[in-house]
Motif scaffolding. Structure first.
Motif, PDB file in Angstrom:
ATOM      1  N   ARG A  55       5.678   9.598  -6.477  1.00  0.00           N
ATOM      2  CA  ARG A  55       4.703   8.875  -7.305  1.00  0.00           C
ATOM      3  C   ARG A  55       5.239   7.455  -7.467  1.00  0.00           C
ATOM      4  NH1 ARG A  55       0.899  12.096 -10.367  1.00  0.00           N
ATOM      5  NH2 ARG A  55       1.332  14.301 -10.095  1.00  0.00           N
ATOM      6  N   TRP A  56       4.371   6.493  -7.193  1.00  0.00           N
ATOM      7  CA  TRP A  56       4.775   5.094  -7.226  1.00  0.00           C
ATOM      8  C   TRP A  56       3.738   4.293  -7.995  1.00  0.00           C
ATOM      9  CZ3 TRP A  56       4.385   8.183  -2.938  1.00  0.00           C
ATOM     10  CH2 TRP A  56       5.582   8.547  -2.320  1.00  0.00           C
ATOM     11  N   ALA A  57       4.209   3.481  -8.922  1.00  0.00           N
ATOM     12  CA  ALA A  57       3.324   2.593  -9.683  1.00  0.00           C
ATOM     13  C   ALA A  57       3.828   1.166  -9.519  1.00  0.00           C
ATOM     14  CB  ALA A  57       3.308   2.992 -11.148  1.00  0.00           C
ATOM     15  N   PHE A  58       2.879   0.252  -9.303  1.00  0.00           N
ATOM     16  CA  PHE A  58       3.201  -1.153  -9.104  1.00  0.00           C
ATOM     17  C   PHE A  58       2.289  -2.018  -9.966  1.00  0.00           C
ATOM     18  CE2 PHE A  58       3.963   1.103  -5.144  1.00  0.00           C
ATOM     19  CZ  PHE A  58       5.253   0.718  -4.819  1.00  0.00           C
ATOM     20  N   PHE A  59       2.868  -3.060 -10.540  1.00  0.00           N
ATOM     21  CA  PHE A  59       2.053  -4.095 -11.165  1.00  0.00           C
ATOM     22  C   PHE A  59       1.608  -5.062 -10.089  1.00  0.00           C
ATOM     23  CE2 PHE A  59       4.783  -3.383 -15.085  1.00  0.00           C
ATOM     24  CZ  PHE A  59       3.768  -2.765 -15.813  1.00  0.00           C
ATOM     25  N   ILE A  60       0.395  -5.549 -10.220  1.00  0.00           N
ATOM     26  CA  ILE A  60      -0.084  -6.662  -9.410  1.00  0.00           C
ATOM     27  C   ILE A  60       0.216  -7.913 -10.229  1.00  0.00           C
ATOM     28  CG2 ILE A  60      -2.073  -7.768  -8.334  1.00  0.00           C
ATOM     29  CD1 ILE A  60      -3.383  -4.909  -8.307  1.00  0.00           C
ATOM     30  N   VAL A  61       0.987  -8.813  -9.651  1.00  0.00           N
ATOM     31  CA  VAL A  61       1.395 -10.031 -10.347  1.00  0.00           C
ATOM     32  C   VAL A  61       0.914 -11.227  -9.531  1.00  0.00           C
ATOM     33  CG1 VAL A  61       3.362 -11.327 -11.253  1.00  0.00           C
ATOM     34  CG2 VAL A  61       3.425  -8.825 -11.258  1.00  0.00           C
ATOM     35  N   MET A  71      -1.485   2.581  -8.242  1.00  0.00           N
ATOM     36  CA  MET A  71      -0.679   3.798  -8.352  1.00  0.00           C
ATOM     37  C   MET A  71      -0.942   4.685  -7.144  1.00  0.00           C
ATOM     38  SD  MET A  71      -1.364   4.253 -12.430  1.00  0.00           S
ATOM     39  CE  MET A  71      -0.227   5.590 -12.799  1.00  0.00           C
ATOM     40  N   VAL A  72       0.133   5.146  -6.532  1.00  0.00           N
ATOM     41  CA  VAL A  72       0.075   5.953  -5.312  1.00  0.00           C
ATOM     42  C   VAL A  72       0.836   7.243  -5.571  1.00  0.00           C
ATOM     43  CG1 VAL A  72       0.781   6.064  -2.875  1.00  0.00           C
ATOM     44  CG2 VAL A  72       0.024   3.882  -3.861  1.00  0.00           C
ATOM     45  N   ASN A  73       0.338   8.332  -5.021  1.00  0.00           N
ATOM     46  CA  ASN A  73       1.096   9.585  -5.093  1.00  0.00           C
ATOM     47  C   ASN A  73       0.792  10.422  -3.861  1.00  0.00           C
ATOM     48  OD1 ASN A  73      -1.267  11.239  -5.616  1.00  0.00           O
ATOM     49  ND2 ASN A  73      -1.214  10.517  -7.719  1.00  0.00           N
ATOM     50  N   ASP A  74       1.386  11.599  -3.822  1.00  0.00           N
ATOM     51  CA  ASP A  74       1.092  12.499  -2.703  1.00  0.00           C
ATOM     52  C   ASP A  74       0.281  13.705  -3.164  1.00  0.00           C
ATOM     53  OD1 ASP A  74       3.007  13.989  -4.060  1.00  0.00           O
ATOM     54  OD2 ASP A  74       4.209  14.418  -2.296  1.00  0.00           O
ATOM     55  N   TYR A  75      -0.377  13.565  -4.307  1.00  0.00           N
ATOM     56  CA  TYR A  75      -1.202  14.646  -4.840  1.00  0.00           C
ATOM     57  C   TYR A  75      -2.619  14.497  -4.290  1.00  0.00           C
ATOM     58  CZ  TYR A  75      -3.481  17.779  -8.099  1.00  0.00           C
ATOM     59  OH  TYR A  75      -4.206  18.809  -8.642  1.00  0.00           O
ATOM     60  N   SER A  85      -2.185   9.423  -1.568  1.00  0.00           N
ATOM     61  CA  SER A  85      -3.464   9.250  -2.243  1.00  0.00           C
ATOM     62  C   SER A  85      -3.378   7.987  -3.097  1.00  0.00           C
ATOM     63  CB  SER A  85      -3.743  10.462  -3.133  1.00  0.00           C
ATOM     64  OG  SER A  85      -4.936  10.280  -3.852  1.00  0.00           O
ATOM     65  N   LEU A  86      -4.384   7.154  -2.997  1.00  0.00           N
ATOM     66  CA  LEU A  86      -4.450   5.997  -3.877  1.00  0.00           C
ATOM     67  C   LEU A  86      -5.023   6.500  -5.200  1.00  0.00           C
ATOM     68  CD1 LEU A  86      -3.845   2.968  -3.858  1.00  0.00           C
ATOM     69  CD2 LEU A  86      -6.267   2.604  -3.440  1.00  0.00           C
ATOM     70  N   ALA A  87      -4.135   6.748  -6.158  1.00  0.00           N
ATOM     71  CA  ALA A  87      -4.526   7.401  -7.410  1.00  0.00           C
ATOM     72  C   ALA A  87      -5.327   6.465  -8.309  1.00  0.00           C
ATOM     73  CB  ALA A  87      -3.281   7.905  -8.137  1.00  0.00           C
ATOM     74  N   GLU A  88      -4.839   5.249  -8.507  1.00  0.00           N
ATOM     75  CA  GLU A  88      -5.507   4.292  -9.386  1.00  0.00           C
ATOM     76  C   GLU A  88      -5.337   2.901  -8.790  1.00  0.00           C
ATOM     77  OE1 GLU A  88      -7.059   5.936 -11.602  1.00  0.00           O
ATOM     78  OE2 GLU A  88      -5.811   7.708 -11.855  1.00  0.00           O
ATOM     79  N   PHE A  89      -6.366   2.078  -8.969  1.00  0.00           N
ATOM     80  CA  PHE A  89      -6.343   0.709  -8.444  1.00  0.00           C
ATOM     81  C   PHE A  89      -7.147  -0.151  -9.400  1.00  0.00           C
ATOM     82  CE2 PHE A  89      -7.648  -2.795  -5.726  1.00  0.00           C
ATOM     83  CZ  PHE A  89      -6.532  -3.010  -4.922  1.00  0.00           C
TER      84      PHE A  89
END
Length: 167
Positions: A55-61, A71-75, A85-89
């Motif tokens: 699970r990976w979360a990144f801020f867009i700056v 937010m990306v994960n493998d779920y 899976s692109l969980a949230e954008f």
């Protein structure tokens, strides 16, 4: 314009939590979600981004200002074998319609090679147009789109559209 993705650390979790509330507020116009008794939407899987692998979360700056998150994960959202899976954008209004979202999406896809899936709400027309364009361009039209994918319901009961592609 300088656009960066910065990994969200556990120390930054509260900032991401706050941005998720803004995202969920905006998204509630399509999925009809209500706030809880505290007036918040909440994000059930937030802690998982620091307690689970893949699970990976990144801020867009943008120019040193917070402009959103990804937010990306493998779920998997649906019953398709994929790696990511692109969980949230979420790109905040001020930063939309100037290439930031496209740049970030393509950068994230490039960071994680494999089979992807991405779910979108068909009532979110701006998102429909955005993802159609970005994924078509990124894959050279080599993707699969399943509209109203079975068992992909949003909170309002609408079936999600699912993109499947490999990079």
């Amino acid at each position: 314009m300088n656009i960066e993705l910065r990994r969200v650390t556990v120390e930054d979790k509260e900032i991401l939590k706050n941005l998720l509330e803004k995202y969920d507020y905006e998204f509630s116009q399509w999925d009809n979600r209500d706030v809880n008794k505290l007036g918040l939407y909440g994000y059930d899987y937030l802690d998982c981004y620091w307690t689970e692998e893949n699970r990976w979360a990144f801020f867009i700056v943008v120019d040193e200002n917070l402009a959103g998150f990804v937010m990306v994960n493998d779920y998997p959202e649906v019953d398709e074998k994929t790696d990511y899976s692109l969980a949230e954008f979420f790109v905040m209004y001020k930063y939309r319609r100037n290439g930031i979202g496209k740049f970030v999406a393509m950068k994230v896809f490039d960071m994680f090679h494999g089979k992807w899936q991405l779910k979108r709400h068909p009532k979110n027309i701006a998102s429909v147009h955005f993802w159609n364009k970005v994924i078509s361009e990124y894959t050279g039209d080599n993707y699969k789109l399943v509209e109203s994918y079975p068992n992909s319901e949003y909170d309002d009961g609408t079936l999600g559209d699912i993109f499947l592609f490999e990079n």
